[in-house]
Write a protein that holds these residues in place. Structure first.
Motif, PDB file in Angstrom:
ATOM      1  N   PHE A  51      -4.116   1.516  -4.692  1.00 32.78           N
ATOM      2  CA  PHE A  51      -4.624   1.133  -3.382  1.00 32.78           C
ATOM      3  C   PHE A  51      -3.610   0.212  -2.723  1.00 32.78           C
ATOM      4  O   PHE A  51      -3.382  -0.898  -3.182  1.00 32.78           O
ATOM      5  CB  PHE A  51      -5.971   0.411  -3.501  1.00 32.78           C
ATOM      6  CG  PHE A  51      -7.153   1.311  -3.406  1.00 32.78           C
ATOM      7  CD1 PHE A  51      -8.072   1.156  -2.377  1.00 32.78           C
ATOM      8  CD2 PHE A  51      -7.357   2.313  -4.328  1.00 32.78           C
ATOM      9  CE1 PHE A  51      -9.166   1.990  -2.290  1.00 32.78           C
ATOM     10  CE2 PHE A  51      -8.454   3.152  -4.244  1.00 32.78           C
ATOM     11  CZ  PHE A  51      -9.363   2.996  -3.221  1.00 32.78           C
ATOM     12  N   SER A  52      -3.010   0.675  -1.658  1.00 27.68           N
ATOM     13  CA  SER A  52      -2.034  -0.107  -0.921  1.00 27.68           C
ATOM     14  C   SER A  52      -2.681  -0.608   0.367  1.00 27.68           C
ATOM     15  O   SER A  52      -3.886  -0.876   0.394  1.00 27.68           O
ATOM     16  CB  SER A  52      -0.777   0.720  -0.634  1.00 27.68           C
ATOM     17  OG  SER A  52       0.251  -0.077  -0.103  1.00 27.68           O
ATOM     18  N   THR A  53      -1.921  -0.708   1.418  1.00 31.38           N
ATOM     19  CA  THR A  53      -2.426  -1.283   2.665  1.00 31.38           C
ATOM     20  C   THR A  53      -1.740  -0.657   3.869  1.00 31.38           C
ATOM     21  O   THR A  53      -0.608  -0.173   3.757  1.00 31.38           O
ATOM     22  CB  THR A  53      -2.191  -2.812   2.690  1.00 31.38           C
ATOM     23  OG1 THR A  53      -2.640  -3.348   3.934  1.00 31.38           O
ATOM     24  CG2 THR A  53      -0.723  -3.159   2.499  1.00 31.38           C
ATOM     25  N   ASP A  54      -2.408  -0.710   4.995  1.00 33.68           N
ATOM     26  CA  ASP A  54      -1.770  -0.278   6.232  1.00 33.68           C
ATOM     27  C   ASP A  54      -0.800  -1.330   6.749  1.00 33.68           C
ATOM     28  O   ASP A  54      -0.072  -1.093   7.708  1.00 33.68           O
ATOM     29  CB  ASP A  54      -2.821   0.047   7.290  1.00 33.68           C
ATOM     30  CG  ASP A  54      -3.647  -1.160   7.701  1.00 33.68           C
ATOM     31  OD1 ASP A  54      -3.680  -2.165   6.943  1.00 33.68           O
ATOM     32  OD2 ASP A  54      -4.274  -1.116   8.767  1.00 33.68           O
ATOM     33  N   GLN A  55      -0.739  -2.483   6.103  1.00 37.90           N
ATOM     34  CA  GLN A  55       0.162  -3.543   6.540  1.00 37.90           C
ATOM     35  C   GLN A  55       1.622  -3.286   6.142  1.00 37.90           C
ATOM     36  O   GLN A  55       2.473  -4.138   6.340  1.00 37.90           O
ATOM     37  CB  GLN A  55      -0.335  -4.896   6.030  1.00 37.90           C
ATOM     38  CG  GLN A  55      -1.647  -5.264   6.690  1.00 37.90           C
ATOM     39  CD  GLN A  55      -2.210  -6.576   6.215  1.00 37.90           C
ATOM     40  OE1 GLN A  55      -1.489  -7.558   6.059  1.00 37.90           O
ATOM     41  NE2 GLN A  55      -3.510  -6.605   5.983  1.00 37.90           N
ATOM     42  N   VAL A  56       1.904  -2.084   5.617  1.00 38.04           N
ATOM     43  CA  VAL A  56       3.293  -1.682   5.375  1.00 38.04           C
ATOM     44  C   VAL A  56       3.920  -1.145   6.663  1.00 38.04           C
ATOM     45  O   VAL A  56       5.124  -0.922   6.718  1.00 38.04           O
ATOM     46  CB  VAL A  56       3.423  -0.625   4.248  1.00 38.04           C
ATOM     47  CG1 VAL A  56       2.877  -1.171   2.936  1.00 38.04           C
ATOM     48  CG2 VAL A  56       2.740   0.678   4.622  1.00 38.04           C
ATOM     49  N   TYR A  57       3.097  -0.931   7.691  1.00 39.15           N
ATOM     50  CA  TYR A  57       3.575  -0.448   8.992  1.00 39.15           C
ATOM     51  C   TYR A  57       3.528  -1.575  10.004  1.00 39.15           C
ATOM     52  O   TYR A  57       2.671  -2.438   9.939  1.00 39.15           O
ATOM     53  CB  TYR A  57       2.664   0.666   9.542  1.00 39.15           C
ATOM     54  CG  TYR A  57       2.416   1.810   8.636  1.00 39.15           C
ATOM     55  CD1 TYR A  57       3.434   2.698   8.315  1.00 39.15           C
ATOM     56  CD2 TYR A  57       1.154   2.039   8.105  1.00 39.15           C
ATOM     57  CE1 TYR A  57       3.188   3.781   7.485  1.00 39.15           C
ATOM     58  CE2 TYR A  57       0.911   3.118   7.285  1.00 39.15           C
ATOM     59  CZ  TYR A  57       1.925   3.983   6.971  1.00 39.15           C
ATOM     60  OH  TYR A  57       1.694   5.041   6.159  1.00 39.15           O
ATOM     61  N   GLU A  58       4.402  -1.502  10.993  1.00 34.53           N
ATOM     62  CA  GLU A  58       4.301  -2.461  12.092  1.00 34.53           C
ATOM     63  C   GLU A  58       3.309  -1.966  13.144  1.00 34.53           C
ATOM     64  O   GLU A  58       2.908  -2.704  14.020  1.00 34.53           O
ATOM     65  CB  GLU A  58       5.663  -2.742  12.723  1.00 34.53           C
ATOM     66  CG  GLU A  58       6.196  -1.604  13.552  1.00 34.53           C
ATOM     67  CD  GLU A  58       7.426  -1.987  14.356  1.00 34.53           C
ATOM     68  OE1 GLU A  58       7.603  -3.161  14.686  1.00 34.53           O
ATOM     69  OE2 GLU A  58       8.200  -1.082  14.646  1.00 34.53           O
ATOM     70  N   GLY A  59       2.950  -0.697  13.068  1.00 32.00           N
ATOM     71  CA  GLY A  59       1.966  -0.163  13.991  1.00 32.00           C
ATOM     72  C   GLY A  59       2.534   0.522  15.210  1.00 32.00           C
ATOM     73  O   GLY A  59       1.808   0.863  16.128  1.00 32.00           O
ATOM     74  N   THR A  83       9.029   4.546  10.020  1.00 39.79           N
ATOM     75  CA  THR A  83       9.776   3.389   9.581  1.00 39.79           C
ATOM     76  C   THR A  83       8.777   2.379   9.042  1.00 39.79           C
ATOM     77  O   THR A  83       7.820   2.017   9.720  1.00 39.79           O
ATOM     78  CB  THR A  83      10.556   2.766  10.759  1.00 39.79           C
ATOM     79  OG1 THR A  83      11.423   3.766  11.297  1.00 39.79           O
ATOM     80  CG2 THR A  83      11.373   1.579  10.297  1.00 39.79           C
ATOM     81  N   PHE A  84       9.006   1.961   7.810  1.00 37.90           N
ATOM     82  CA  PHE A  84       8.136   0.960   7.213  1.00 37.90           C
ATOM     83  C   PHE A  84       8.660  -0.416   7.584  1.00 37.90           C
ATOM     84  O   PHE A  84       9.785  -0.773   7.249  1.00 37.90           O
ATOM     85  CB  PHE A  84       8.089   1.119   5.698  1.00 37.90           C
ATOM     86  CG  PHE A  84       7.468   2.408   5.273  1.00 37.90           C
ATOM     87  CD1 PHE A  84       6.100   2.583   5.332  1.00 37.90           C
ATOM     88  CD2 PHE A  84       8.245   3.452   4.816  1.00 37.90           C
ATOM     89  CE1 PHE A  84       5.519   3.772   4.951  1.00 37.90           C
ATOM     90  CE2 PHE A  84       7.664   4.644   4.434  1.00 37.90           C
ATOM     91  CZ  PHE A  84       6.296   4.817   4.506  1.00 37.90           C
ATOM     92  N   ILE A  85       7.856  -1.163   8.286  1.00 39.63           N
ATOM     93  CA  ILE A  85       8.197  -2.531   8.660  1.00 39.63           C
ATOM     94  C   ILE A  85       6.955  -3.374   8.352  1.00 39.63           C
ATOM     95  O   ILE A  85       6.088  -3.550   9.217  1.00 39.63           O
ATOM     96  CB  ILE A  85       8.587  -2.646  10.146  1.00 39.63           C
ATOM     97  CG1 ILE A  85       9.764  -1.718  10.456  1.00 39.63           C
ATOM     98  CG2 ILE A  85       8.936  -4.096  10.487  1.00 39.63           C
ATOM     99  CD1 ILE A  85      10.130  -1.661  11.919  1.00 39.63           C
ATOM    100  N   PRO A  86       6.843  -3.856   7.110  1.00 39.95           N
ATOM    101  CA  PRO A  86       5.671  -4.649   6.760  1.00 39.95           C
ATOM    102  C   PRO A  86       5.520  -5.855   7.681  1.00 39.95           C
ATOM    103  O   PRO A  86       6.503  -6.507   8.037  1.00 39.95           O
ATOM    104  CB  PRO A  86       5.952  -5.093   5.325  1.00 39.95           C
ATOM    105  CG  PRO A  86       6.910  -4.065   4.797  1.00 39.95           C
ATOM    106  CD  PRO A  86       7.761  -3.690   5.980  1.00 39.95           C
ATOM    107  N   VAL A  87       4.278  -6.133   8.040  1.00 40.05           N
ATOM    108  CA  VAL A  87       4.009  -7.200   8.995  1.00 40.05           C
ATOM    109  C   VAL A  87       3.928  -8.576   8.335  1.00 40.05           C
ATOM    110  O   VAL A  87       3.879  -9.581   9.033  1.00 40.05           O
ATOM    111  CB  VAL A  87       2.715  -6.927   9.802  1.00 40.05           C
ATOM    112  CG1 VAL A  87       2.868  -5.688  10.667  1.00 40.05           C
ATOM    113  CG2 VAL A  87       1.511  -6.818   8.885  1.00 40.05           C
ATOM    114  N   ASN A  88       3.907  -8.618   7.012  1.00 41.71           N
ATOM    115  CA  ASN A  88       3.782  -9.894   6.315  1.00 41.71           C
ATOM    116  C   ASN A  88       4.185  -9.730   4.847  1.00 41.71           C
ATOM    117  O   ASN A  88       4.525  -8.625   4.401  1.00 41.71           O
ATOM    118  CB  ASN A  88       2.339 -10.423   6.431  1.00 41.71           C
ATOM    119  CG  ASN A  88       1.319  -9.376   6.026  1.00 41.71           C
ATOM    120  OD1 ASN A  88       1.565  -8.553   5.153  1.00 41.71           O
ATOM    121  ND2 ASN A  88       0.159  -9.403   6.667  1.00 41.71           N
TER     122      ASN A  88
END
Length: 145
Positions: free
Chosen positions: A67-75, A95-100
Protein backbone atom coordinates in the motif's frame (compact mmCIF):
# COMPACT_ATOMS: atom_id res chain seq x y z
CA UNK A 1 5.57 -2.26 16.82
CA UNK A 2 6.17 -0.06 13.77
CA UNK A 3 9.82 0.38 14.75
CA UNK A 4 10.36 -3.36 14.20
CA UNK A 5 10.74 -2.38 10.53
CA UNK A 6 13.92 -0.51 11.48
CA UNK A 7 15.54 -3.60 13.02
CA UNK A 8 17.11 -5.94 10.46
CA UNK A 9 17.41 -8.80 12.97
CA UNK A 10 13.68 -8.59 13.79
CA UNK A 11 12.78 -8.60 10.11
CA UNK A 12 15.04 -11.57 9.44
CA UNK A 13 13.59 -13.45 12.42
CA UNK A 14 9.96 -12.91 11.42
CA UNK A 15 10.56 -13.87 7.78
CA UNK A 16 12.57 -16.92 8.83
CA UNK A 17 9.92 -18.13 11.29
CA UNK A 18 6.84 -17.43 9.13
CA UNK A 19 8.21 -18.13 5.63
CA UNK A 20 5.27 -16.31 3.98
CA UNK A 21 3.91 -16.93 0.50
CA UNK A 22 2.43 -13.41 0.47
CA UNK A 23 3.17 -10.23 2.41
CA UNK A 24 0.52 -7.52 2.47
CA UNK A 25 2.55 -4.50 3.56
CA UNK A 26 0.34 -1.91 5.25
CA UNK A 27 2.73 -0.60 7.90
CA UNK A 28 3.88 2.99 7.60
CA UNK A 29 4.83 6.11 9.40
CA UNK A 30 1.81 7.71 7.77
CA UNK A 31 1.76 11.18 9.29
CA UNK A 32 3.36 13.57 6.80
CA UNK A 33 4.19 15.96 9.65
CA UNK A 34 5.96 13.21 11.64
CA UNK A 35 7.89 12.20 8.50
CA UNK A 36 9.05 15.81 8.03
CA UNK A 37 10.15 15.96 11.68
CA UNK A 38 12.15 12.71 11.50
CA UNK A 39 12.95 11.85 7.86
CA UNK A 40 15.58 9.23 8.78
CA UNK A 41 13.08 7.24 10.86
CA UNK A 42 10.44 7.71 8.15
CA UNK A 43 12.83 6.30 5.56
CA UNK A 44 13.63 3.23 7.68
CA UNK A 45 9.96 2.51 8.39
CA UNK A 46 8.42 3.42 5.03
CA UNK A 47 11.17 1.95 2.87
CA UNK A 48 12.30 -1.18 4.75
CA UNK A 49 14.75 -2.51 2.16
CA UNK A 50 15.98 -5.22 4.61
CA UNK A 51 12.48 -6.74 4.31
CA UNK A 52 12.93 -7.17 0.55
CA UNK A 53 16.39 -8.63 1.05
CA UNK A 54 15.15 -11.11 3.68
CA UNK A 55 12.21 -12.17 1.51
CA UNK A 56 14.41 -12.67 -1.55
CA UNK A 57 16.96 -14.67 0.40
CA UNK A 58 14.65 -16.80 2.58
CA UNK A 59 11.43 -17.11 0.53
CA UNK A 60 12.32 -16.24 -3.07
CA UNK A 61 8.82 -17.09 -4.35
CA UNK A 62 7.04 -14.76 -1.90
CA UNK A 63 4.81 -12.05 -3.39
CA UNK A 64 4.26 -8.57 -1.91
CA UNK A 65 1.22 -6.31 -2.05
CA UNK A 66 2.32 -2.84 -0.98
CA UNK A 67 0.00 0.00 0.00
CA UNK A 68 1.63 3.19 -1.20
CA UNK A 69 0.21 6.69 -1.55
CA UNK A 70 -0.94 9.21 -4.10
CA UNK A 71 1.57 11.59 -2.52
CA UNK A 72 4.21 10.25 -4.94
CA UNK A 73 2.65 12.62 -7.52
CA UNK A 74 2.63 16.39 -7.52
CA UNK A 75 -0.83 16.26 -9.05
CA UNK A 76 -0.07 17.90 -12.39
CA UNK A 77 0.79 14.91 -14.61
CA UNK A 78 -1.02 14.85 -17.94
CA UNK A 79 -1.43 11.64 -19.95
CA UNK A 80 0.20 11.73 -23.37
CA UNK A 81 -1.06 8.93 -25.59
CA UNK A 82 0.09 6.49 -26.88
CA UNK A 83 3.36 6.70 -24.93
CA UNK A 84 4.04 3.71 -22.66
CA UNK A 85 6.24 4.41 -19.64
CA UNK A 86 9.35 2.16 -19.92
CA UNK A 87 9.08 -0.94 -17.75
CA UNK A 88 5.31 -0.63 -17.33
CA UNK A 89 2.08 -1.13 -19.18
CA UNK A 90 0.88 2.40 -18.38
CA UNK A 91 -0.19 4.44 -21.39
CA UNK A 92 0.98 7.64 -19.72
CA UNK A 93 4.08 9.69 -19.25
CA UNK A 94 4.09 10.32 -15.54
CA UNK A 95 6.67 12.27 -13.62
CA UNK A 96 6.91 11.30 -9.99
CA UNK A 97 7.41 14.37 -7.84
CA UNK A 98 6.60 13.45 -4.24
CA UNK A 99 5.01 16.32 -2.37
CA UNK A 100 6.67 15.52 0.96
CA UNK A 101 9.00 13.15 2.82
CA UNK A 102 6.19 10.63 3.26
CA UNK A 103 5.71 10.47 -0.52
CA UNK A 104 9.47 10.25 -1.11
CA UNK A 105 9.88 7.29 1.25
CA UNK A 106 6.91 5.43 -0.21
CA UNK A 107 8.18 5.99 -3.76
CA UNK A 108 11.63 4.80 -2.72
CA UNK A 109 10.16 1.51 -1.46
CA UNK A 110 8.01 1.11 -4.59
CA UNK A 111 11.13 1.41 -6.74
CA UNK A 112 13.13 -0.99 -4.54
CA UNK A 113 10.34 -3.56 -4.78
CA UNK A 114 10.02 -3.16 -8.54
CA UNK A 115 13.79 -3.40 -8.95
CA UNK A 116 14.42 -6.38 -6.66
CA UNK A 117 11.25 -8.46 -7.16
CA UNK A 118 9.46 -7.08 -10.24
CA UNK A 119 7.35 -10.12 -11.10
CA UNK A 120 6.20 -10.61 -7.52
CA UNK A 121 4.97 -7.19 -6.43
CA UNK A 122 1.71 -5.27 -6.67
CA UNK A 123 1.71 -1.61 -5.62
CA UNK A 124 -1.58 0.02 -4.69
CA UNK A 125 -1.53 3.83 -4.52
CA UNK A 126 -4.33 4.90 -2.22
CA UNK A 127 -5.38 8.42 -1.41
CA UNK A 128 -7.78 7.64 1.43
CA UNK A 129 -8.77 4.40 3.10
CA UNK A 130 -12.13 4.47 4.88
CA UNK A 131 -13.27 2.34 7.76
CA UNK A 132 -14.08 2.51 11.46
CA UNK A 133 -12.94 5.54 13.43
CA UNK A 134 -9.29 5.32 14.42
CA UNK A 135 -8.33 4.90 18.06
CA UNK A 136 -5.89 7.26 19.71
CA UNK A 137 -4.86 10.85 19.16
CA UNK A 138 -4.80 10.92 15.39
CA UNK A 139 -6.01 14.20 13.90
CA UNK A 140 -6.85 12.63 10.55
CA UNK A 141 -9.32 9.88 11.35
CA UNK A 142 -8.81 7.18 8.73
CA UNK A 143 -8.96 3.43 9.06
CA UNK A 144 -5.21 2.87 8.67
CA UNK A 145 -4.30 5.38 11.37
Amino acid sequence: LIDALTDEASIEDVVSRTRPDLVIHLAAMSSPAACEEDPERADKINAPVPLIDALNRLVPDCHVIFFSTDQVYEGKATPTMPYIEPGTNWPYSITFIPVNTYGKTKLKFERELQDKMPARVLVLRCSLVLGPEARGKCKKQTYLQ
